[in-house]
Write an enzyme that holds these catalytic residues in place. Structure first.
Site, PDB file in Angstrom:
ATOM      1  N   ASP A 272       0.980  -1.388  -0.032  1.00  0.00           N
ATOM      2  CA  ASP A 272       0.012   0.139  -0.029  1.00  0.00           C
ATOM      3  C   ASP A 272       0.961   1.317  -0.022  1.00  0.00           C
ATOM      4  O   ASP A 272       2.065   1.153   0.415  1.00  0.00           O
ATOM      5  CB  ASP A 272      -0.937  -0.072   1.229  1.00  0.00           C
ATOM      6  CG  ASP A 272      -2.202   0.709   0.929  1.00  0.00           C
ATOM      7  OD1 ASP A 272      -2.057   1.646   0.087  1.00  0.00           O
ATOM      8  OD2 ASP A 272      -3.148   0.675   1.715  1.00  0.00           O
TER       9      ASP A 272
HETATM   10  C1  BGC Z   1      -5.026   3.110   0.310  1.00  0.00           C
HETATM   11  C2  BGC Z   1      -5.260   2.187  -1.058  1.00  0.00           C
HETATM   12  C3  BGC Z   1      -5.164   2.813  -2.045  1.00  0.00           C
HETATM   13  C4  BGC Z   1      -3.874   3.873  -2.238  1.00  0.00           C
HETATM   14  C5  BGC Z   1      -3.390   4.577  -3.623  1.00  0.00           C
HETATM   15  C6  BGC Z   1      -3.881   3.992   0.178  1.00  0.00           C
HETATM   16  O1  BGC Z   1      -3.916   5.354   1.005  1.00  0.00           O
HETATM   17  O2  BGC Z   1      -5.169   2.584   1.399  1.00  0.00           O
HETATM   18  O3  BGC Z   1      -6.246   1.490  -0.611  1.00  0.00           O
HETATM   19  O4  BGC Z   1      -5.120   2.156  -3.320  1.00  0.00           O
HETATM   20  O5  BGC Z   1      -3.911   4.597  -1.214  1.00  0.00           O
HETATM   21  O6  BGC Z   1      -4.489   5.539  -3.526  1.00  0.00           O
END
Ligand code: BGC
Length: 776
Positions: A272
């Protein structure tokens, strides 16, 4: 070296391309052999974000290709390796709708939120939603969409529950499988997330989820396992949290032993965004792509290669998986995207799926569908400012949202304009205050506007006189970065006052009051549910939400949604409430905590999953606890008879079952049959019943019937034994139960299973600090 300057260096690098192996034509290992160390390291990192303090990727190197995408990988031109583009998210594609360079717009469809899609219990329909979503991914030039999210609704206050499907792993896993296979029909990828046990936003980057191996296997890893088996997502995204003492993105046990070993996953694993602290540990844990890519990670990997904590072999293995993914992408194949997905067709599927996911909770004296007059008094701020979805990375930039007021108008109702005008003025006032405080941007509080004014008794009496019925929306918004506050679970005083006074005014004249719940997660209903004549849980139905509600209110669509979560009587009835940081949400920095680069809060660094396997209805039914609305519950405008439940065990590894569903009422409708199993309580203690599969009829006309069939492999009847670290099937009588909620069982079949069956798993992910576990 900064990532951004090295990215530039990579694209500048031509190196006399002709004699060099090219991705796609040369064997992959030759391409890897021709890569410099820097090219390899950078291939494992996204291109970064220009502003690393911005938690959401709205700006960055990624903007160079598809503005608003969450990330891009480095290309290596001289070896024929193009970049690929990754964009959010679970309710539809998230990119910037407008670009400086173009007059055109790039809106995407806001589909219903995940909790609404799972409420359809309709795998085919969810698959169609996936197909439409995937078409937008492909036609807007994106290669992988960052969804679906299959984290379990462990606690109703988790801010991101709206992005997730259910408290039950089978419903979550199968719904995810349906959407993944729909999306991937377009030859674009998905990223199932957040692996794993990421069930709160509070201190999400520093909290240690302490979960027993059994609860992990049976509840929290299960939806991933099901979706991986049934739909082969191209990628998996690990989560932010620690799991039993190790960051998930740094855990070999999780991504190597369990994911690649036990589950046999062959695709790419990404972190993530900004997750974890130790890039070498992440690469060693076969997290192939570190997103969005930051300098620290680059430096750590280079250092790891130098000091031997990271081997060339591991580096090459991860590089290979990134290249294998790139080979599959539309961008590698040179697909000429149109920037013109079929938004009109997708709006229609959105409306259909939203209506099918809405759950009719009460309907006194058949108050719905509405009959009689067309004059509607519309109450509640969110009737006018309908919440189409949650906030954060699961948000979508849609072109429009049909409010409830517009939906009712479109369906031919006459809206009371003087009442609408009052709301218009009040909403404008709230917006002015909100917009004066930019710190509230990117926060669900920004989107959500509470009830904050009263309407006099005299005015209400007038509205009751001049209208035929009242509709009142109770709204909530929630999103990434924060969990919901506990107050959010209960109606506010203003909401109660509004409901009671509207009911008083309309009730005296014998006119109906219908409540619409425009929410992303469970709220309390016990104290007020008997006041209105009907209550429809509309969830956040995406951009066509208002039309979909109107479809149900008019009877154009007969409700067939069923709850994917239990509505308990009180927040503190949820067993996880004892171990959920519900009192921390006021803190603006609530997603950051101890040990991270961004915060240093000593107050909370772990969550004991003490309810263990007793999540949701597994708890309420096993411990005989009364609830408001059980898992799987939902009313219809017609009636169904469920009969002829049959089971046939082949004596080896499969139980086949069938059940007949007949529409015995007066209007056409669809019904869901939920197949639960009560396993013998011989060795391991088990929940009293657990969902194993489900099916939904097509639209049945009155008098029409349909036989639904199920096949249950013995492997899915097992429980996880921590002592032997294996799935075991205990011999004895398995009760198969067919029902239309976890508490309404309409058919039972006993099957005596005396077959030996067990499956050994990696003996990993042990709890490091003991805590008291429910049921032990
Ligand atoms: C989130 C993810 C997301 C990623 C990209 C993170 O803050 O937890 O679910 O895909 O950002 O935007």
């Amino acid at each position: 070296m900064s990532i951004l300057s090295s990215a530039a260096l990579l694209t500048d690098c031509s190196g006399g391309g002709k004699t060099l192996p090219q991705l796609g034509s040369a064997p992959i290992d030759e391409v890897i052999a021709a890569m410099t160390e820097d090219e390899k390291v950078l291939l494992l990192l996204g291109c970064g974000q220009r502003d690393v303090n911005e938690p959401i990727a709205v700006v960055g190197a990624t903007d160079d290709i598809i503005p608003g995408a969450a990330g891009t990988t480095h290309g290596v031109e001289r070896l024929g390796i193009p970049p690929m583009v990754l964009a959010d998210g679970p309710a539809g594609l998230r990119i910037k709708p407008q670009r400086d360079s173009s007059e055109k717009t790039f809106y995407c469809t806001a589909f219903p939120i995940a909790s609404c899609l799972s409420s359809t219990w309709n795998k085919e329909l969810v698959n169609q939603v996936g197909e439409s979503m995937g078409q937008e991914v492909k036609e807007y030039g994106v290669d992988v969409i960052l969804g679906p999210g299959v984290n379990i609704h462990r606690n109703p206050l988790c801010g991101r529950n709206y992005e997730y499907y259910s408290e039950d792993p089978v419903l979550a896993g199968k719904t995810a499988a349906a959407i993944i296979s729909g999306i991937q029909k377009n030859d674009v990828g998905t990223s199932i997330k957040h692996f794993a046990a990421n069930n709160q936003e509070t201190f999400r980057t520093s909290t240690d989820s302490r979960v027993t191996p059994r609860a992990l296997r049976e509840i929290y890893l299960k939806p991933f396992e099901i979706a991986l088996n049934e739909a082969s997502p191209w990628t998996v995204m690990t989560s932010y949290n620690y799991l039993n003492g190790t960051y998930t993105s740094e855990s070999k046990e999780l991504s190597v032993d369990v994911l690649r070993g036990d589950f046999g996953f062959k695709g790419l694993v990404m972190t993530d965004w900004f997750a974890g602290l130790d890039a070498v540990a992440q690469v060693n844990a076969a997290n192939d792509l570190l997103m969005p890519g930051i300098d620290r990670q680059y430096n750590q990997i280079k250092e790891g290669l130098k000091n031997g904590t990271l081997s060339q072999k591991q580096l090459d293995e991860n590089v290979k998986r990134v290249l294998e993914l790139i080979l599959k992408t539309p961008r590698f194949k040179g697909y000429k995207y149109s920037d013109k997905p079929d938004l009109k067709a997708h709006a229609a599927i959105t409306r259909q799926s939203a209506a099918e996911g809405m759950v009719l909770l009460t309907n006194k004296k058949n108050a719905l569908p509405l009959s009689g007059g067309k004059k509607a008094a519309v109450f509640g701020v969110t009737s006018y400012e309908f919440v189409s979805g949650g906030t954060g990375s699961g948000d979508v930039n849609e072109e429009y949202t049909v409010s409830l007021m517009d939906g009712l108008k479109n369906a031919g109702f006459e809206i009371d304009n003087s009442l609408a005008e009052i709301y218009k003025v009040e909403i404008a006032k709230q917006k002015k205050i909100r917009d004066a405080d930019p710190s509230r941007n990117n926060d669900f509080i920004y989107r959500f506007m509470p009830e904050n004014f009263s309407i006099s008794e005299q005015d209400l009496n007038n509205y009751a006189k001049t209208n035929d019925f009242a509709v009142l929306t109770i709204g909530r918004c929630s999103g990434e970065f924060k969990d919901r506050r506990i107050a959010d679970f209960y109606l506010s005083d203003k909401e109660k006052e509004l409901l009671n006074s509207v009911k008083k005014a309309f009730g005296k004249l014998g006119k109906k009051v219908v409540v619409i719940l425009n929410i992303g997660g469970v709220i309390e209903t016990k104290s007020w549910i008997d006041t209105p004549d009907a209550v429809l849980l509309a969830w956040m139905g995406g951009q066509e939400g208002g039309n979909a509600v109107a479809d149900i209110l008019t009877g154009k669509v007969n409700p067939s949604g069923k709850l994917p979560v239990t509505f308990a009587e009180d927040y503190f009835d949820y067993p996880s409430a004892k171990n959920f940081p519900y009192d921390y949400q006021e803190n603006n920095k609530s997603m950051f905590g101890r040990g991270t680069e961004r915060g240093n809060d000593e107050n909370l660094d772990y969550t004991n999953y003490a309810e263990d396997i007793f999540v949701g209805y597994r708890y309420f039914s096993s411990f005989d606890k009364k609830v408001m609305f059980p898992f799987g519950f939902g009313l219809s405008y017609t009636e169904f008879k469920i009969s002829d439940f049959k089971a046939d065990y082949d004596g080896k590894d499969l139980v086949k079952l069938s059940v007949k569903v007949e529409n015995t009422g007066k209007v056409a409708g669809k019904e869901v049959v939920q197949l639960y199993v009560s396993a013998p309580q011989t060795g391991l203690k088990k929940p009293i019943r657990e969902l194993k599969d489900f099916g939904k009829t097509p639209l049945l006309q009155p008098g029409e019937s349909k036989v639904l069939e199920f096949e249950i492999p013995l492997s899915s009847l097992c429980s996880f034994d921590e002592n032997s670290s294996s799935w075991i099937l205990e011999k004895g009588v398995y009760k198969f139960l067919a029902g239309n909620s976890s508490e309404n069982i309409l058919g039972t079949q006993d099957v005596d299973i005396q077959t030996d069956f067990s499956k050994k798993c990696s003996d990993v992910l042990k709890v490091k600090q003991e805590f008291e576990i429910l049921g032990k």
